[in-house]
Design a protein around this motif. Sequence first.
Motif, PDB file in Angstrom:
ATOM      1  N   PRO A 187       0.847  -1.247   0.088  1.00  0.00           N
ATOM      2  CA  PRO A 187       0.016  -0.106  -0.095  1.00  0.00           C
ATOM      3  C   PRO A 187       0.568   1.314   0.221  1.00  0.00           C
ATOM      4  CG  PRO A 187      -0.009  -0.906   2.289  1.00  0.00           C
ATOM      5  CD  PRO A 187       1.079  -1.911   1.250  1.00  0.00           C
ATOM      6  N   GLU A 188       0.336   2.182  -0.389  1.00  0.00           N
ATOM      7  CA  GLU A 188       0.753   3.722  -0.488  1.00  0.00           C
ATOM      8  C   GLU A 188       0.298   4.386   0.660  1.00  0.00           C
ATOM      9  OE1 GLU A 188       1.920   6.448  -4.057  1.00  0.00           O
ATOM     10  OE2 GLU A 188       0.165   7.186  -3.230  1.00  0.00           O
ATOM     11  N   ILE A 189       1.090   4.889   1.748  1.00  0.00           N
ATOM     12  CA  ILE A 189       0.585   5.208   3.025  1.00  0.00           C
ATOM     13  C   ILE A 189       1.014   6.742   3.093  1.00  0.00           C
ATOM     14  CG2 ILE A 189       0.651   5.211   5.370  1.00  0.00           C
ATOM     15  CD1 ILE A 189       1.465   2.333   5.085  1.00  0.00           C
ATOM     16  N   VAL A 190      -0.065   7.814   3.616  1.00  0.00           N
ATOM     17  CA  VAL A 190       0.102   9.010   3.903  1.00  0.00           C
ATOM     18  C   VAL A 190      -0.280   9.164   5.484  1.00  0.00           C
ATOM     19  CG1 VAL A 190       0.008   9.956   1.566  1.00  0.00           C
ATOM     20  CG2 VAL A 190      -1.973   9.770   2.930  1.00  0.00           C
ATOM     21  N   PHE A 191       0.131  10.319   5.903  1.00  0.00           N
ATOM     22  CA  PHE A 191      -0.422  10.867   7.398  1.00  0.00           C
ATOM     23  C   PHE A 191      -1.429  11.658   7.296  1.00  0.00           C
ATOM     24  CE2 PHE A 191       3.491   8.474   8.363  1.00  0.00           C
ATOM     25  CZ  PHE A 191       3.062   7.826   9.713  1.00  0.00           C
ATOM     26  N   ASP A 192      -2.729  11.432   7.721  1.00  0.00           N
ATOM     27  CA  ASP A 192      -3.793  12.707   7.842  1.00  0.00           C
ATOM     28  C   ASP A 192      -3.294  13.432   8.770  1.00  0.00           C
ATOM     29  OD1 ASP A 192      -4.932  11.933   5.406  1.00  0.00           O
ATOM     30  OD2 ASP A 192      -6.296  10.519   6.411  1.00  0.00           O
TER      31      ASP A 192
END
Length: 215
Positions: free
Chosen positions: A16-21
């Motif tokens: 998965p490609e993950i970002v921090f909200d």
Amino acid sequence: VKGSVKNIIFAAKYKPEIVFDDALNNDIRITQNEEHCLIFDRDVSRNGLHWQELVDWFAESNNIVDDKENTFCRRLVEAMDSEPEKIFLRAYYRFIHDKDINPAALIPQVYLYYDPLTLKQRGYKLFEHQKMDFLMIFSHRDRVVIEIDGKQHYADGDIAKPSLYAEMVKAQREMTLYGYDVYRFGGAEFCGEQNNVITSLQPFFERLFSKYRAI
């Protein structure tokens, strides 16, 4: 293991490609391949994450009313890389149902490490293995990694490759130093008639759960 579990990314068929909200709260969001992994983002109690808890979470998250456990198991099997991993899950399933217990969940294809860059982008390997075959969380402190080693872990084709083996044991040392208990199985242990293999694995689960006082 120090710290507490905040997110479990598992049953991942593709990275998965993950970002921090919200980086302060460690709130993550999957921006690519979300449909190919599961993210358990509820609080894990000090007594660990139990099988039925994970089944119920999956059912609630996907609006499943009937046949919850089997539907969850089918989703886990979809993410597994090899037949030995599927047999291992079936052996666990038989054990907990024969004993009628609700122990720590057997969680497959878990990201224990995560590098957002590919090997080509970074130019070198930051982690030897990012994804573990199985994880079990008996408590915040007691976490178990289970690895099933096919010959790709120590050979190039049919030729033994010491450098691959060295990388594998180095990765295990790192996990052990972080506090994880690591149990390894050789792929050859899963050869033969499936029911016989499943039966041969039952003493392992008996001793494992006894060690962590789960039975």
